[in-house]
Design a protein around this motif. Structure first.
Motif, PDB file in Angstrom:
ATOM      1  N   CYS A 148      35.262  52.183  34.799  1.00  0.00           N
ATOM      2  CA  CYS A 148      33.772  52.887  34.932  1.00  0.00           C
ATOM      3  C   CYS A 148      33.672  54.016  35.208  1.00  0.00           C
ATOM      4  O   CYS A 148      34.123  54.430  36.315  1.00  0.00           O
ATOM      5  N   TRP A 194      30.998  55.185  36.477  1.00  0.00           N
ATOM      6  CA  TRP A 194      30.197  55.484  37.603  1.00  0.00           C
ATOM      7  C   TRP A 194      30.894  54.848  39.088  1.00  0.00           C
ATOM      8  O   TRP A 194      30.357  55.132  39.998  1.00  0.00           O
ATOM      9  N   CYS A 195      32.013  54.449  38.786  1.00  0.00           N
ATOM     10  CA  CYS A 195      32.589  53.982  40.234  1.00  0.00           C
ATOM     11  C   CYS A 195      34.131  54.305  39.921  1.00  0.00           C
ATOM     12  O   CYS A 195      34.654  55.422  40.769  1.00  0.00           O
ATOM     13  N   PRO A 222      31.567  53.644  29.656  1.00  0.00           N
ATOM     14  CA  PRO A 222      30.394  53.683  30.461  1.00  0.00           C
ATOM     15  C   PRO A 222      30.199  52.671  31.463  1.00  0.00           C
ATOM     16  O   PRO A 222      29.261  52.812  32.361  1.00  0.00           O
ATOM     17  N   CYS A 223      30.822  51.649  31.536  1.00  0.00           N
ATOM     18  CA  CYS A 223      30.668  50.425  32.428  1.00  0.00           C
ATOM     19  C   CYS A 223      31.753  49.282  32.118  1.00  0.00           C
ATOM     20  O   CYS A 223      32.306  49.634  31.027  1.00  0.00           O
ATOM     21  N   SER A 224      32.364  48.758  32.937  1.00  0.00           N
ATOM     22  CA  SER A 224      33.340  47.792  32.751  1.00  0.00           C
ATOM     23  C   SER A 224      32.988  46.798  31.723  1.00  0.00           C
ATOM     24  O   SER A 224      33.804  46.140  30.972  1.00  0.00           O
ATOM     25  N   GLY A 241      36.055  48.486  37.713  1.00  0.00           N
ATOM     26  CA  GLY A 241      34.542  48.473  37.559  1.00  0.00           C
ATOM     27  C   GLY A 241      33.850  48.511  39.001  1.00  0.00           C
ATOM     28  O   GLY A 241      34.670  48.520  40.009  1.00  0.00           O
ATOM     29  N   CYS A 242      32.668  48.601  39.211  1.00  0.00           N
ATOM     30  CA  CYS A 242      31.898  48.741  40.340  1.00  0.00           C
ATOM     31  C   CYS A 242      31.839  47.134  40.780  1.00  0.00           C
ATOM     32  O   CYS A 242      31.837  46.324  40.172  1.00  0.00           O
ATOM     33  N   CYS A 280      26.756  46.995  39.606  1.00  0.00           N
ATOM     34  CA  CYS A 280      26.840  47.631  38.324  1.00  0.00           C
ATOM     35  C   CYS A 280      25.525  48.269  38.044  1.00  0.00           C
ATOM     36  O   CYS A 280      24.378  47.553  38.260  1.00  0.00           O
ATOM     37  N   HIS A 281      25.615  49.314  37.165  1.00  0.00           N
ATOM     38  CA  HIS A 281      24.375  50.082  36.882  1.00  0.00           C
ATOM     39  C   HIS A 281      23.559  49.308  35.911  1.00  0.00           C
ATOM     40  O   HIS A 281      22.502  49.890  35.585  1.00  0.00           O
ATOM     41  N   TYR A 282      24.511  48.459  35.284  1.00  0.00           N
ATOM     42  CA  TYR A 282      23.715  47.867  34.245  1.00  0.00           C
ATOM     43  C   TYR A 282      23.520  46.301  34.491  1.00  0.00           C
ATOM     44  O   TYR A 282      23.661  45.396  33.637  1.00  0.00           O
ATOM     45  N   GLY A 315      27.215  43.985  34.035  1.00  0.00           N
ATOM     46  CA  GLY A 315      28.612  44.716  33.040  1.00  0.00           C
ATOM     47  C   GLY A 315      29.783  44.079  33.771  1.00  0.00           C
ATOM     48  O   GLY A 315      30.559  43.436  33.220  1.00  0.00           O
ATOM     49  N   ASN A 316      29.882  44.319  34.999  1.00  0.00           N
ATOM     50  CA  ASN A 316      30.876  43.846  35.721  1.00  0.00           C
ATOM     51  C   ASN A 316      31.361  42.386  35.693  1.00  0.00           C
ATOM     52  O   ASN A 316      32.344  41.849  35.528  1.00  0.00           O
TER      53      ASN A 316
END
Ligand code: SF4
Ligand code: SF4
Ligand code: SF4
Ligand code: FES
Lengths: 357, 139
Positions: free
Chosen positions: B13, B15-16, B41-43, B66-67, B72-74, B77-78
């Protein structure tokens, strides 16, 4: 004690045909979708019918399954719900397909009257075409998916028809108020369901669960491991018929047909350099594993993939087997209920907590 | 097979875990060079087919980073990634193929040390398991 109505108008197919035609004659439905032969002995396909004479000789219990009624209903209702009632006759696995597709917003249930039946099963296409019959007689010759089917009686819908344990004609059992109203509107009286039915169903279930367990175990032993997988899919011709015929494979833009899996010539040459061997035009194992990942969360075990395979790969066996484990891991059963969210449409914070480091 | 160096494809991911990998690098935390990182962009964008394809094309292991749940920013997602990894592992187990070639880890941007540890341990484990036969083309 469950109640239902006798319909004694000849053999089971004739009785069901009379019942469906009667729904039209009394103008209770605008049309009927049921399996009908286009030409005698050449298989029975889903037809949407209006005239009672045409409906009368549909063959509800015919041991032939060429395509999925769930896919047909998705065509019928995906963009708009039906304005007028239509009765659709489906095998229990097709009903499960309808439940899944409804959850994926591929079907709108409004005005659909779902009529299903205690399903003995269907023969493989070739077996049927060599010896067309109106009712399944020899259980051992049924399609693998039917011999190991664990949900051969509907759990969703408006009316269940059955000839199991019924001495003459068929018995129609309402499952919803709407179903009961329809039976009453035809002037049918409700009485107790013959006890023999339960007994028959229990016998069938016991036998099928045993077959299921045995075939899954044999499959894993023979086709587990990489050697086993190469053997199982070794004769695949990459035609993707199994996918085309699957009611659960509904995406319009399929990953396996997308440009993601088409490369420029140089890329193939690079692969040649790096790997020394490249399956052309594509790798069936990746296709099938990928499809397992996409489809087993909602596979309903209908076996249409096996029916579609020109080289007799038992696609439905591997899918049903893996699906049992995948769905089991989430305590989900495809087609069981409209209220359970499909595996990939629901996510919980407090689950699978040991999976990630 | 002591000189076997496993190939790992890592879907990290943005972001993390990707930042954690960078942090491990800038903090001079040594970790095995076996991972080929792919920034996502995300897991939750990692479809199971990516993992299966990497395994089929010759990866000895695949990893999704992932986060942590809740971060998770979304939002979920994780959690999607976790269900998908579970599906892939269940498929492999059912087919009697080695499910522990697939790894899921929550590694936040500040966990450079965790990144180092997870990748080192995974690499060692894959060394022990030996080369994967999942990319086999014929008998
Ligand atoms: S799989 Fe089950 S429900 Fe479907 S046709 Fe066979 S027996 Fe009937
Ligand atoms: S994978 Fe095969 S058995 Fe499963 S739903 Fe699709 S066609 Fe039916
Ligand atoms: S239908 Fe049979 S031959 Fe065609 S892609 Fe599917 S498994 Fe392969
Ligand atoms: S944003 Fe990092 S896992 Fe979703």
């Amino acid at each position: 004690m469950a109640k239902g109505a006798w319909i004694k108008k000849g053999d089971p197919n004739q009785s069901a045909g009379w019942f469906l035609a009667e729904l039209r004659r009394k103008d209770l439905v605008k049309g009927v979708m049921a399996q009908k032969e286009m030409y005698p002995g050449q298989g029975a396909w889903h037809y949407l019918l209006k005239e009672p004479e045409d409906i009368e000789n549909t063959k509800v219990f015919i041991p032939f399954m060429g395509s999925s009624g769930a896919t047909a209903i998705s065509k019928l209702t995906k963009d708009k719900p039906l304005k007028d009632p239509v009765a659709v006759v489906l095998r229990p696995c097709e009903v499960r397909g309808v439940v899944e597709l409804t959850k994926y917003k591929q079907i709108q249930l409004d005005n659909l009257i779902i009529i299903s039946f205690d399903c003995v099963g269907a023969y493989p296409r070739r077996v049927y075409l060599n010896n067309p019959v109106d009712l399944p007689e020899d259980e051992d010759k049924l399609r693998g998916s039917c011999r190991r089917c664990k949900r051969f009686t509907p759990h969703f819908g408006d009316i269940t028809l059955t000839y199991l344990g019924v001495s003459e004609g068929i018995f129609a059992i309402p499952m919803t108020e709407k179903g009961e109203e329809l039976l009453k509107a035809l002037g049918l009286e409700l009485e107790d369901v013959p006890e023999e039915r339960e007994k028959k169903l229990a016998e069938m279930e016991e036998k099928r669960l045993a077959t299921r367990e045995k075939e899954f175990k044999e499959f894993a032993e023979e086709y587990g491991g990489m050697e086993g997988q190469l053997k199982f899919f070794g004769k695949c011709i990459n035609c993707k018929n199994c996918m085309e015929n699957c009611p659960i494979c509904f995406c319009k833009e399929c990953f396996f047909k997308s440009p993601s899996l088409t490369w420029d010539s140089e890329v193939y040459m690079d692969m040649l350099d790096n790997k020394g061997a490249v399956r052309m035009p594509e790798d069936p194992i990746f296709f099938q594993w990928g499809r397992l990942a996409h489809i087993t969360p909602s596979c309903i075990g209908c076996g249409l993939c096996t029916e579609a395979c020109p080289v007799d790969i038992k696609v439905g066996l591997i899918f049903a087997y893996v699906a049992e484990n995948v769905q089991g891991a989430f305590d989900y059963e495809a087609g069981r209920s409209l209220d359970e969210a499909p595996i990939l449409m629901e996510f919980r914070e407090n689950e699978l907590e040991d999976l990630a480091l | 097979m002591s000189d076997f160096e496993p190939k790992i494809v890592g879907f990290f991911c943005n972001w993390c875990t990707s930042s954690a990998a960078d942090l491990a690098g800038t903090s001079r935390l040594q970790y095995p060079a076996n991972v080929r990182p792919i920034r996502v962009p995300c897991s939750g964008t990692v479809d199971p087919v990516y993992l299966l394809r990497a395994l089929r094309e010759g990866a000895d292991g695949v990893m999704v980073g992932g986060c942590h749940p809740g971060d998770c920013h979304y939002i979920t997602g994780n959690l999607k990634a976790r269900r998908r990894v579970k599906i892939v592992k269940t498929i492999l187990e059912s087919l009697r193929l080695p499910a522990d070639r697939v790894l899921l880890a929550w590694i936040s941007g500040s966990e450079g040390a965790k990144f180092q540890r997870v990748v080192t341990e995974f690499t060692n484990k894959l060394k022990e398991m030996g080369p994967s036969d999942l990319s086999k083309k014929w008998k």
